[in-house]
Design a protein around this motif. Sequence first.
Motif, mmCIF file in Angstrom:
data_model
loop_
_atom_site.group_PDB
_atom_site.id
_atom_site.type_symbol
_atom_site.label_atom_id
_atom_site.label_comp_id
_atom_site.label_asym_id
_atom_site.label_seq_id
_atom_site.Cartn_x
_atom_site.Cartn_y
_atom_site.Cartn_z
ATOM 1 N N ARG A 98 0.806 -1.244 -0.131
ATOM 2 C CA ARG A 98 0.050 -0.061 -0.157
ATOM 3 C C ARG A 98 0.818 1.052 -0.129
ATOM 4 O O ARG A 98 0.524 2.309 -0.608
ATOM 5 N N PHE A 99 1.804 1.448 0.894
ATOM 6 C CA PHE A 99 2.503 2.322 1.014
ATOM 7 C C PHE A 99 3.342 2.616 -0.439
ATOM 8 O O PHE A 99 3.641 3.615 -1.009
ATOM 9 N N ALA A 100 4.202 1.849 -1.023
ATOM 10 C CA ALA A 100 4.964 1.664 -2.354
ATOM 11 C C ALA A 100 3.900 2.119 -3.451
ATOM 12 O O ALA A 100 4.152 2.986 -4.316
ATOM 13 N N SER A 101 2.612 1.566 -3.352
ATOM 14 C CA SER A 101 1.658 1.955 -4.365
ATOM 15 C C SER A 101 1.155 3.471 -4.306
ATOM 16 O O SER A 101 1.062 4.105 -5.242
ATOM 17 N N ALA A 102 0.847 4.062 -3.056
ATOM 18 C CA ALA A 102 0.877 5.277 -3.030
ATOM 19 C C ALA A 102 1.981 6.390 -3.183
ATOM 20 O O ALA A 102 1.685 7.322 -3.751
#
Length: 160
Positions: free
Chosen positions: A87-91
């Motif tokens: 989720r962090f990487a995608s954001a």
Amino acid sequence: MQSLIKAVTRPLDSLAAWSADIPLRLFLAWEFLESGLEKWNGDNWFAQIHDAFPFPFNYLPASFDWQVSMWAELIAPLLLLLGLGTRFASAALAVVTVVAIAAVHWPAHWSTLAELAQGYSISDNGFGNYKLPLIYLVALLPLMLKGSGRLSLDALLRRR
């Protein structure tokens, strides 16, 4: 008929729980890692377009934005491949993509929706070319909302 549908969809549902996110993770990791490696091996051209960056990035030094963009495009794809911090990487990659759309891919001048729609292309004919980065945003969205599936380090860490 319903039992036939259930017989067909049950194995697909089980497979999806384990692997539905993998094609998105592989596709996005490849695309963004390729862009990060181009920055790693290339010269900083952000100074030429830095005035087009959206707030607050336009107030930061172009060299800083270049480094942040490059490292985000090198590290976040590796996280996507591993399914770690998905989720962090995608954001992070979504933020990089929005800045790229604003600074590079959005048409410089348009006055009607028809003119704006002409920028929905992969080649720049004077109307922008925001189709591909928009595809990236759409592909990042399920990973931001759901995270990685069961075949990921995120899932392994959650189980422990």
